[in-house]
Motif scaffolding. Structure first.
Motif, PDB file in Angstrom:
ATOM      1  N   ASP A 346      25.637  38.602  57.757  1.00 34.41           N
ATOM      2  CA  ASP A 346      26.142  39.274  56.559  1.00 34.41           C
ATOM      3  C   ASP A 346      27.652  39.193  56.445  1.00 34.41           C
ATOM      4  OD1 ASP A 346      23.804  39.997  55.538  1.00 34.41           O
ATOM      5  OD2 ASP A 346      23.815  42.062  56.267  1.00 34.41           O
ATOM      6  N   PRO A 391      32.898  27.107  50.802  1.00 36.99           N
ATOM      7  CA  PRO A 391      33.954  27.242  49.793  1.00 36.99           C
ATOM      8  C   PRO A 391      35.226  27.860  50.374  1.00 36.99           C
ATOM      9  CG  PRO A 391      31.888  28.164  48.992  1.00 36.99           C
ATOM     10  CD  PRO A 391      31.658  27.752  50.400  1.00 36.99           C
ATOM     11  N   ASP A 394      35.935  33.183  53.442  1.00 35.59           N
ATOM     12  CA  ASP A 394      35.308  34.461  53.107  1.00 35.59           C
ATOM     13  C   ASP A 394      33.847  34.302  52.715  1.00 35.59           C
ATOM     14  OD1 ASP A 394      37.421  36.287  53.540  1.00 35.59           O
ATOM     15  OD2 ASP A 394      38.434  35.387  51.833  1.00 35.59           O
ATOM     16  N   THR A 395      33.337  33.095  52.858  1.00 35.00           N
ATOM     17  CA  THR A 395      31.928  32.857  52.564  1.00 35.00           C
ATOM     18  C   THR A 395      31.068  33.514  53.631  1.00 35.00           C
ATOM     19  OG1 THR A 395      32.522  30.762  51.609  1.00 35.00           O
ATOM     20  CG2 THR A 395      30.233  31.054  52.201  1.00 35.00           C
ATOM     21  N   LYS A 396      29.958  34.097  53.185  1.00 33.87           N
ATOM     22  CA  LYS A 396      29.029  34.715  54.134  1.00 33.87           C
ATOM     23  C   LYS A 396      28.384  33.638  54.998  1.00 33.87           C
ATOM     24  CE  LYS A 396      26.628  38.288  51.855  1.00 33.87           C
ATOM     25  NZ  LYS A 396      25.306  38.784  51.492  1.00 33.87           N
ATOM     26  N   SER A 399      24.818  32.222  54.306  1.00 34.35           N
ATOM     27  CA  SER A 399      24.516  31.274  53.239  1.00 34.35           C
ATOM     28  C   SER A 399      24.838  29.838  53.639  1.00 34.35           C
ATOM     29  CB  SER A 399      25.292  31.659  51.977  1.00 34.35           C
ATOM     30  OG  SER A 399      26.665  31.487  52.201  1.00 34.35           O
TER      31      SER A 399
ATOM     32  N   GLU B   7      30.800  41.867  52.981  1.00 33.94           N
ATOM     33  CA  GLU B   7      29.862  41.527  51.928  1.00 33.94           C
ATOM     34  C   GLU B   7      30.657  40.851  50.824  1.00 33.94           C
ATOM     35  OE1 GLU B   7      26.778  43.800  49.292  1.00 33.94           O
ATOM     36  OE2 GLU B   7      26.714  44.287  51.388  1.00 33.94           O
ATOM     37  N   ARG B   9      33.109  38.617  49.016  1.00 29.68           N
ATOM     38  CA  ARG B   9      32.940  37.700  47.900  1.00 29.68           C
ATOM     39  C   ARG B   9      31.576  37.045  47.936  1.00 29.68           C
ATOM     40  NH1 ARG B   9      38.897  37.752  49.080  1.00 29.68           N
ATOM     41  NH2 ARG B   9      38.388  39.908  48.903  1.00 29.68           N
ATOM     42  N   THR B  11      28.990  34.151  47.701  1.00 32.93           N
ATOM     43  CA  THR B  11      29.274  32.871  48.315  1.00 32.93           C
ATOM     44  C   THR B  11      28.780  31.687  47.529  1.00 32.93           C
ATOM     45  OG1 THR B  11      27.252  33.166  49.466  1.00 32.93           O
ATOM     46  CG2 THR B  11      29.271  33.797  50.597  1.00 32.93           C
ATOM     47  N   ASN B  12      27.808  31.920  46.674  1.00 32.22           N
ATOM     48  CA  ASN B  12      27.133  30.752  46.128  1.00 32.22           C
ATOM     49  C   ASN B  12      27.900  30.047  45.012  1.00 32.22           C
ATOM     50  OD1 ASN B  12      25.328  31.402  47.935  1.00 32.22           O
ATOM     51  ND2 ASN B  12      23.690  31.958  46.541  1.00 32.22           N
ATOM     52  N   ALA B  15      33.157  26.080  45.026  1.00 32.75           N
ATOM     53  CA  ALA B  15      34.551  26.252  45.382  1.00 32.75           C
ATOM     54  C   ALA B  15      35.432  25.789  44.233  1.00 32.75           C
ATOM     55  CB  ALA B  15      34.863  25.448  46.621  1.00 32.75           C
TER      56      ALA B  15
END
Lengths: 504, 335, 387
Positions: A346, A391, A394-396, A399, B7, B9, B11-12, B15
């Motif tokens: 998470d 990206p 800060d991407t989880k 994912s 939690e 930002r 993510t999907n 970019a």
């Protein structure tokens, strides 16, 4: 007859199954073998409709199947019995068996219990269980629960019964009961697919064996033509695409980690010893459950060490907890189950990478506050260095793809500046590109950064292209040690043949 | 004030593609709480004359502040996936001990405050220790301990109120500009929490345990120690809330805290804090305390039918939290 | 090693529980046997040090008590008297218990008392049933739940016990012999009328009620509303209710005062709500610089309220005769045990009230004792008859 014709399945970046064709016949027990990540479970999931194949068809009794889910599979007569027991503990045996067919016994909202119990009794008889169908499942033994799972599968008129490691929670005696039943069902003409890690079991009960490796079918043959040696050889394979990376020449470096006479009651091993030198890449090779991961967990203090001593840099080390191992002795451990044990799915990449190295990101040594700037810099550095595709930092992590997740979990330990790094199955479920990248990373740790590295793997290619000394584990013993830089300069085929010999 | 999470930002999104600030705001989990506050503010200020009066805002800020401390007590354990059913009982015990020290032992205000907070801490250490050692659910342990603490509290006080020291109520009644001293304390507390979770290593350890306890243990974090720490902090916050409440209301009785437990959960939940651990948003937490306080205050202000008051309370809370589900839907569509 | 730790911990826990239970059992045991003569330390028995005078009067055949020249004759030497109060509270400690102690001193009897942990009928039933099992057969009980208490009373009668309900009314038809309580309607009515007098018979009032599920609350609301209806220039601007704790009362009253800046009076007719009013007003005057005096009337003599009267922000409070409840109930129970029966089954005997303000806050106890003595003197004529 259940036929699989040219089945292929792709996951992002990974070929999970490649052009698989195999048939399963009536009245036959067909064993499927393979190491972790070989593609067994993907195949099972395709057969029972949880996954859909990207190419190829599944044909049952001449009819092509297009399953959209497990429910469809049951309706087509395909059932699976899992290693974990999926029964409702407080419901009765009968309720568990009839659960998915309850509507047939319901009139105007009332359940015809007499009918339910009669039907349950019928299937209990079929699995040779003399139990009261009204009894709650909770108090039954693990073996009986497995048998009830089978009865449940039979009650939906299963033509195909898949047993996925059914004995993993059973004692030997209980397993025997199960096998008797399996032999019985064979006579009744059920198609049985049996997945197991235990070669003895496979040899004892199956008629034909299919071996998988790296998503490919390596071979199918009758059990008579498949002696244990041949099966093991097929499972571990021969290295064909092996890249020789060069020498490490660590024989004379100082010893970073030494384990002497390690014992564990929990895992049942005694007096295991090894040494690990700085700049060395030591491989632990063996099948799942052979003791390789268990030894490491014991040394690091995750599980209890009942005897033996651990030395780090020549000093006796009290590794009673992972916290000590990391903070006092700078040992990092990249776990095998990165999702459950290694990562915080998470949380962002940044939080994951910096989890063990926060002191590096302090504003200053005297002011122990984490500087966001330094933290981002640190995380960004490893993201780029390890080419983690996301990206932003800060991407989880949850994912990301498997390969990128693995890179994050390695980055976490690299960032923590560990001197000794233990990496368990680094490339299971990782796509080819990322795999090669991770290999290079591990190699550089030893060669360039002179870290002491232990690699645990059941992937033959990975093992011989990286390790320059290999300990072979079998039945919780170290049965062989392969060493010498010259040895590893030989062709891959020869090395893997040599390793294969250790198992005979 | 920004938020501290994970939690964070979504993510999907590809970019490079920038979202407008408004859209980015809607992506944040606390945005629904902010919207709820704005809506409540609008409804109450239109329908009543005195909701926005200086004195009411002063009172609101004081109540919300104390609620925030009560909720912080729950937050500290919720963030590691635990719970503390003894929040109110510790509050009651703290109140009684404080009264006992002031009235019957003649202690000064400063030592009393220090000892009260320490006693709160000890309660937390006991809770954490028992959870670790007995390996039982925090639910069971803290439920049992809540009876123990409550029993001691009633046993000591026999239900009698205590006289407080002269001047002790200054803190709870001090006006600072348009707001109150308590409000400033609340802001300080939220900032401290923000620093704790964002800039301190131990705060990160806490989040790690909440995120994945196994992974935390395998990353060399002492999970047991984190658990004791969080329980201690939880009960200390309950003790601080008790002190503030006594300071504000000017009396100390053992019945203080009897309704805290539910509120502490409610504020965390309204503020968008997952009760199964792993996240903390400062803004959400801050808003949660205000939303609950505003609803209760606003209902009295609007002079609703007393016999249906609870029904209104429930409906408004439900509407406030359903904004979150609306937000999730909208966020999904934006992606 | 670790296993040992766990074992020790478990052992310590177990020991604590066993010792704790043993200690409790021991205490209960001594009181239950009635052997209080040599025990100084019977926790739950009210102080009996002054019972010597009465003890002299007791003779072996029957039991004669002489008080202020009046002689009372009872058939038994000893009565198994027991009092229950639902939850720790200063009204009980300061007033009812004082009445019980006064009774013990005058009549030379021991009264066992128990205070519940929680104001629920469930806890009350469990505790009282346990006491009955220990042999107590004369009960004075504050019914925790106005509906549920009757069930308990009925059960006690069937077990051969005598019961007097005190403190508050329970639902009709009630199952206790008599109820000794204030008349909440009259109190609310009188209190409101007095408040309106202070206000100069004009202005607006905030009416603070407690738990809406309680019959007493409904009667109090009625009392306040009836009094207000008699004055054309007085109205109720807001009613707040559903107050179960002091803190809830405090918050709601604060909010209500803020919502009605022009309010001139505030009335609370329940004890808990009154504490809330006291706290809210003390906070109001301390924090609002331009606060004007709001006339306030409250209920009961809690510390918060008495402080408020002393400080001048509460104008009067209605004192209930807790002393009388504790005293008279026990005298009545002795009569009932001797075979007397109520003239009217389940009759509500008003224990009276006293208006306490700044002038009489030191001396009102005398007024209360006078009211009590008056009721006691009418027992044989107005309340009971020979069965």
């Amino acid at each position: 007859m259940l036929e699989l014709k040219h089945i292929s399945k792709y996951f992002p970046g990974v070929k999970a199954l490649q052009d698989i064709s195999v048939d399963f016949r009536e009245g036959e027990i067909h064993a499927i073998l393979g190491e972790n990540g070989a593609g067994k479970s993907t195949l099972m999931k395709i057969i029972c409709g949880i996954y859909q194949a990207d190419e190829g068809t599944v044909v049952l009794d001449g009819k092509e199947l297009h399953l959209k889910g497990y429910k469809d599979a049951i309706n087509s007569g395909i059932s699976i019995v899992n290693q974990e027991i999926n029964l409702i503990p407080d419901a009765s045996i009968a309720e568990n068996i009839i659960l998915d067919k309850m509507h047939r016994f319901t009139k105007a909202g009332f359940v015809d219990w007499k009918g339910v119990h009669e039907m349950a009794s019928k299937y209990l008889k079929m699995v040779k269980l003399d139990l009261n169908p009204k009894m709650p499942v909770r108090h039954l033994s693990a073996a009986n629960k497995q048998l009830i799972q089978i009865a449940k599968a039979l009650s939906s008129e299963a033509k195909v019964l898949m047993l996925d490691e059914p004995t993993s929670s059973l004692t030997q005696y209980e397993a025997k009961i199960l096998f008797d039943l399996v032999a019985d069902l064979k006579k009744q003409g059920v198609i049985m697919i049996f997945v197991s890690h235990k070669l003895e079991e496979v040899q004892a009960i199956s008629d034909r064996v299919t071996v998988f490796r790296d998503g490919c079918l390596v071979g199918t043959d009758t059990i008579e033509n498949m002696p244990r040696d041949r099966i093991v050889q097929m499972m571990i394979g021969r290295s064909s695409s092996y890249i020789y990376r060069g020498r490490l020449d660590a024989e004379n470096n100082e010893i970073a980690l030494e384990a002497k006479n390690i014992c564990s009651k929990k895992y049942g091993f005694e007096n295991l010893s090894f040494q690990l030198r700085r700049g060395e890449l030591l491989g632990f090779y063996g099948l799942v459950g052979s003791g390789r991961t268990e030894l490491i967990r014991t040394i690091l203090g995750v599980d209890k060490m009942t005897g033996g001593e651990v030395y780090v840099n020549g000093q006796l080390a009290k590794t009673t907890s992972l916290s000590d191992s990391l903070h006092k002795y700078h040992i990092g451990y990249v776990t095998e189950n990165r999702k459950e044990e290694g990562l915080f799915l998470d949380y962002s990449i940044r939080m994951n990478i910096c989890m063990n190295s926060l002191q590096k990101d302090y504003i200053s040594p005297t002011l122990p506050l984490i500087s966001s700037k330094k933290e981002s810099k640190n995380a960004e550095e490893y993201r780029q260095k390890l080419e983690i595709r996301a990206p932003s930092i800060d991407t989880k992590v949850g994912s990301l793809s498997g390969g990128n997740q693995q890179k994050v979990s390695i980055a976490k330990w690299l960032s923590a500046d560990c001197d000794i790094i233990i990496i368990d199955e680094p490339t299971v479920g990782v796509d080819i590109g990322a795999k090669e990248y991770i290999h290079r990373l591990i190699w550089n740790m030893a060669e360039k950064e002179k870290k002491a590295v232990i690699l645990i793997s059941s992937d033959m290619n990975e093992m011989i292209s990286l390790a320059r000394r290999i300990l072979i584990f079998k039945d919780r013993k170290i049965v062989n040690e392969l060493k010498g830089e010259e040895f590893f300069a030989r062709p891959g085929e020869e090395i893997s043949a040599e390793i294969g010999k250790s198992f005979i | 004030m920004s938020k501290v999470t994970n939690e964070a930002r979504q993510t999907n999104r590809p970019a490079g593609k920038q979202l407008s600030p408004l859209k980015r705001f809607f992506m944040e989990p606390y945005s629904s709480a902010v919207v709820a506050i704005v809506l409540l503010l609008a409804v109450f200020s239109i329908s009543t004359d005195s909701f926005l009066s200086q004195y009411n805002l002063f009172n609101l800020s004081r109540t919300a502040s104390i609620y925030a401390f009560i909720a912080a007590a729950q937050l500290m354990v919720a963030v590691i996936g635990g719970m503390n059913l003894a929040v109110g009982a510790v509050g009651s015990l703290s109140t009684v001990l404080m009264g006992e020290m002031m009235q019957n032992y003649g202690w000064g205000t400063v030592p009393t405050v220090i000892v009260t907070i320490l006693v709160g801490g000890i309660c937390g250490v006991i809770n954490g220790f028992l959870i670790n050692k007995l390996k039982l659910q925090p639910f069971v342990i803290t439920l049992a301990m809540s009876f123990v603490y409550n029993g001691i509290s009633v046993g000591i006080s026999h239900g009698m109120p205590y006289e407080l020291n002269e001047g002790f109520d200054a803190l709870g009644r001090q006006q600072v500009g348009p707001t109150s001293m308590l409000f400033i304390l609340m802001v300080i507390m939220v900032v401290v929490l923000l620093i704790f979770f964002r800039y301190l290593r131990v705060g990160r350890d806490v989040l790690a345990v909440g995120g994945n306890a196994t992974a935390a243990a395998l990353s060399g974090i002492k999970v047991d120690r984190v658990n004791i720490l969080c329980n201690t902090a939880s009960c200390m916050f309950a003790a601080i809330a008790a002190l503030l409440w006594a300071s504000r209301s000017g009396s100390a009785t053992s019945t203080t805290g009897s309704d805290w437990m539910l509120y502490s959960f409610a504020i965390c939940a309204i503020g968008g804090i997952r009760l199964n651990g792993g996240n903390f948003t400062a803004i959400g937490f801050f808003c949660g305390a205000w939303i609950l306080t505003m609803i209760r205050n606003g209902l009295t202000m609007m002079n609703v039918d007393i016999y249906y008051e609870q029904a209104f309370l429930g409906v408004i809370i439900l509407l406030a939290v359903s904004l979150e589900s609306l937000r999730l839907k909208m966020a999904e569509q934006m992606k | 090693m670790k296993k040992n730790h766990k074992r020790i911990l478990a052992l310590v826990c177990a020991l604590t529980i066993v010792l704790g239970l043993a200690a409790c059992a021991k205490e209960d045991g001594t009181t239950a046997s009635g052997d209080t003569a040599n025990t100084e330390n019977t926790t739950n028995t009210a102080d009996t040090s002054s019972s010597d005078g009465a003890a002299e009067n007791s003779e072996s055949a029957g039991n004669t008590v002489t008080l202020d020249g009046v002689t009372w004759e009872f058939q038994q030497d000893e009565y198994k008297l027991c009092c229950y109060w639902p939850s720790p509270d200063e009204f009980f400690d300061n007033y009812v218990l004082k009445g019980i102690e006064g009774f013990e001193a005058d009549f030379g009897q021991e009264v066992e008392y128990a205070v519940g942990t929680e104001w629920t009928q469930n806890v009350e039933n469990q505790t009282v049933e346990a006491l009955a099992a220990q042999g107590y057969d004369c009960f004075m009980i504050f019914g925790a739940d106005t509906a549920g208490a009757n069930g308990l009373y009925e059960e006690l009668y069937n077990a051969g016990c005598q019961v007097i309900n005190y403190g508050g009314l329970v639902n009709d038809p009630q199952e206790s012999a008599l109820t000794l309580a204030s008349d909440v309607y009259v109190q609310a009515y009188e209190s409101t009328k007095k408040l309106i007098e202070y206000m100069g018979e004009e202005g607006t009032i905030i009416n603070v009620l407690e738990n809406l599920g309680d019959v007493n609350t409904v009667k109090r609301q009625q009392g306040v509303e009836d009094a207000v209806a008699e004055y054309p220039n007085v109205s109720i601007c807001q009613t707040v209710a559903d107050i179960k704790t002091v803190d809830e009362g405090y918050t709601k009253v604060s909010d209500a005062i803020t919502a009605n800046p022009d309010v001139t009076g505030i009335i609370a007719t329940g004890g808990t709500a009154s504490k809330g009013v006291a706290n809210a007003l003390s906070d109001y005057y301390a924090t609002k610089s331009d606060a004007t005096h709001i006339f306030a009337a409250t209920q009961d003599q809690s510390t918060e309220v008495m402080n408020g009267i002393a400080a001048g922000y509460i104008d009067h409070t209605i004192g209930q005769n807790g002393y009388g409840m504790g005293y008279i109930s026990n005298v009545l129970l002795m009569y009932l045990k001797d075979g007397w029966v109520p003239q009217n089954w389940g009759e509500h005997i008003d224990t009276g009230m006293v208006v306490i303000n700044k002038d009489n806050m030191e001396t009102y106890q005398e007024e209360i004792e006078a009211v009590t003595n008056e009721i006691v003197s009418t027992i044989e004529t107005d309340i009971l008859k020979q069965g």
